[in-house]
Design a protein around this motif. Structure first.
Motif, short mmCIF file in Angstrom:
data_model
loop_
_atom_site.label_atom_id
_atom_site.label_comp_id
_atom_site.label_asym_id
_atom_site.label_seq_id
_atom_site.Cartn_x
_atom_site.Cartn_y
_atom_site.Cartn_z
N ALA A 155 0.86 -1.18 0.00
CA ALA A 155 0.00 0.00 0.00
C ALA A 155 0.89 1.23 0.00
O ALA A 155 2.07 1.17 0.40
N ARG A 156 0.33 2.33 -0.45
CA ARG A 156 1.10 3.57 -0.53
C ARG A 156 0.32 4.68 0.16
O ARG A 156 -0.87 4.89 -0.10
N ARG A 175 0.37 8.77 0.86
CA ARG A 175 0.94 10.03 0.37
C ARG A 175 0.39 11.19 1.20
O ARG A 175 -0.83 11.33 1.35
N THR A 233 -3.68 10.50 0.81
CA THR A 233 -4.08 9.56 -0.24
C THR A 233 -3.49 8.20 0.10
O THR A 233 -2.27 8.06 0.22
N ILE A 234 -4.35 7.22 0.30
CA ILE A 234 -3.93 5.86 0.60
C ILE A 234 -4.43 4.97 -0.52
O ILE A 234 -5.65 4.88 -0.75
N THR A 235 -3.52 4.33 -1.23
CA THR A 235 -3.88 3.52 -2.39
C THR A 235 -3.26 2.13 -2.27
O THR A 235 -2.23 1.94 -1.60
N ASN A 236 -3.91 1.19 -2.89
CA ASN A 236 -3.34 -0.15 -3.08
C ASN A 236 -3.66 -0.60 -4.49
O ASN A 236 -4.75 -0.33 -5.02
N GLU A 237 -2.72 -1.24 -5.09
CA GLU A 237 -2.89 -1.70 -6.46
C GLU A 237 -3.41 -3.12 -6.46
O GLU A 237 -3.45 -3.81 -5.44
N ALA A 260 -13.65 7.84 -1.38
CA ALA A 260 -13.12 6.48 -1.38
C ALA A 260 -13.82 5.69 -2.47
O ALA A 260 -15.04 5.77 -2.63
N ARG A 302 -10.04 2.45 -8.11
CA ARG A 302 -9.24 3.24 -9.04
C ARG A 302 -9.49 2.77 -10.47
O ARG A 302 -9.75 1.59 -10.71
N GLU A 357 -8.66 3.37 -3.60
CA GLU A 357 -8.03 4.61 -3.16
C GLU A 357 -8.93 5.30 -2.14
O GLU A 357 -10.15 5.37 -2.30
N ALA A 382 -8.99 9.05 -0.32
CA ALA A 382 -8.41 10.39 -0.39
C ALA A 382 -9.26 11.34 0.43
O ALA A 382 -10.49 11.32 0.35
#
Length: 397
Positions: free
Chosen positions: A319-320, A322, A333-337, A373, A376, A382, A384
């Motif tokens: 997870a990322r 930002r 911003t918290i995202t996971n692919e 939320a 993506r 995501e 945000a």
């Protein structure tokens, strides 16, 4: 009038009635004497006027319990004095004016005006019978007008009292509603705090236990390593839960309480997620700024809950996060692919949705920010949100 004297008078209504009635009797007898000495064309007997005045004033002592009967008695005394030749001045009509005022304080408006019209008509008829045409204004119109004025003044006082009572009831109702609203808000705040504390650590512990069970046969060393880190997660959960419950049990505010978590504890949160098999990357854009304790807690809890959801629901090991600082806003911003991870015994395809997204949205909106939320376009999920920084003049971007 001071509060002490007001309370003293309120505790002795009978004494107040006797005192005011005595003063009114003095003025009424003064009107009888003045009329006999100045206004009467022929010499009048003094004692009938005195007796009628005393009777009318004595009847006023019962005006609170029998207002209509007292009005009838006082009106009869005044009409009799008019037929005896006394000039119906406001001084002589004092008892009937007070009686009419008392009747007008009653909530029955129809009775008020019917009684006022009846009393005014009786006094006007007396003036019409006993006086000449050139004296009708003084002996007919003027006394009737005084009765109607007393009724109007009493009605005005009654309306003001009803308005004051209505305002007091409305204010009490608003206070009750405000108290209920604050209780509901406090309950929601406590629910969010407990949810974020318990759900995060339990989700990580659940993920660690499930992954360890999955790797127990194929990679026993990794499974044992995860099991060894499991007490750290549960101990951290117990510490935060104890601190939160201890804060709720405080009956007074104190400065000795432990500080609430904030973005400074983000590295520790990343380490905790890593122990559960989730690789978190934190990226900071812009110049970090000092946050208020409430805003700092809000930002931390949103990141924590978003990473908890990744651990529980996302099919990925990374997870990322930002953090984007601007002069007026902090954007998280918290995202996971998209990706794949081993299916464990703790994964349940029928698992229902919880309150994580709802809690994050409530936190962001309560801080004056925005929240979004959703999936993506390129895959993954995501979360945000944008939070206004201290000193920002705008509340929304």
């Amino acid at each position: 009038m001071s509060t002490r004297w007001r309370n003293h008078i309120g505790d002795r209504p009978q004494a107040v009635d006797i005192l005011t009635t005595g003063l009114l009797l003095v003025f009424t007898l003064g009107g009888v004497i003045l009329t006999r000495a100045v206004a009467a064309k022929e010499p009048l007997e003094l004692w009938p006027g005195v007796v009628l005045s005393v009777l009318a004033c004595a009847a006023l002592l019962r005006r609170r319990s029998h207002p209509l009967l007292v009005l009838l008695v006082t009106t009869g005394c005044v009409i009799t004095e008019g037929f005896l030749g006394y000039l119906l001045t406001p001084l002589l009509m004092g008892p009937v004016l007070v009686a009419q005022y008392t009747v007008s304080l009653r909530p029955d408006r129809r009775t008020t005006w019917y009684s006022a019209l009846a009393a005014a008509a009786g006094i006007a008829l007396t003036g019409f019978v006993v006086t000449d045409a050139d004296e009708w204004i003084i002996s007919l119109v003027n006394p009737a007008a005084w009765v109607l004025m007393a009724a109007s003044f009493g009605s005005y006082v009654r309306v003001r009292r009803e308005y004051a009572v209505a305002r007091a009831e409305h204010a009490a109702q608003e206070r009750d509603e405000e108290a209920r609203r604050r209780v509901i808000q406090e309950r929601m705040r406590i629910a969010r705090e407990l949810h974020d504390v318990v759900a995060h650590h339990l989700a990580l512990a659940n993920a660690q236990a499930g992954t360890a069970a999955h790797l127990a046969r194929t990679h026993p060393d990794q499974a044992i390593s995860m099991i060894e880190k499991l007490p750290e997660v549960t101990a951290s959960a117990l510490r935060e839960l104890k601190a939160t419950v201890g804060l709720l049990r405080q009956d007074t505010d104190t400065d000795e309480l432990a500080p609430a978590p904030g973005l400074e504890q983000l590295p520790r949160l990343v380490e905790t997620c890593a122990s559960a098999g989730l690789d978190v990357t934190v990226i900071t854009e812009g110049r970090p700024q000092a946050l208020t304790p409430g805003l700092d807690l809000t930002a931390y809890r949103i990141v924590q809950e978003a990473l908890t959801n990744v651990t529980k629901h996302a099919a990925t090991r990374s997870a990322r996060v930002r953090l984007d600082y601007t002069p007026h806003y902090l954007t998280l911003t918290i995202t996971n692919e998209t990706g794949s991870r081993p299916t464990t015994a703790t994964d349940s395809p029928g698992r229902g949705r919880g309150f994580g997204l709802l809690g994050m949205r409530e936190r962001a909106l309560s801080a004056g920010g925005t929240f979004h939320a959703g999936p993506r376009p390129q895959g993954g999920f995501e979360v945000a949100c944008t939070l206004p920084l201290p000193g920002s003049e705008e509340s929304t971007p």
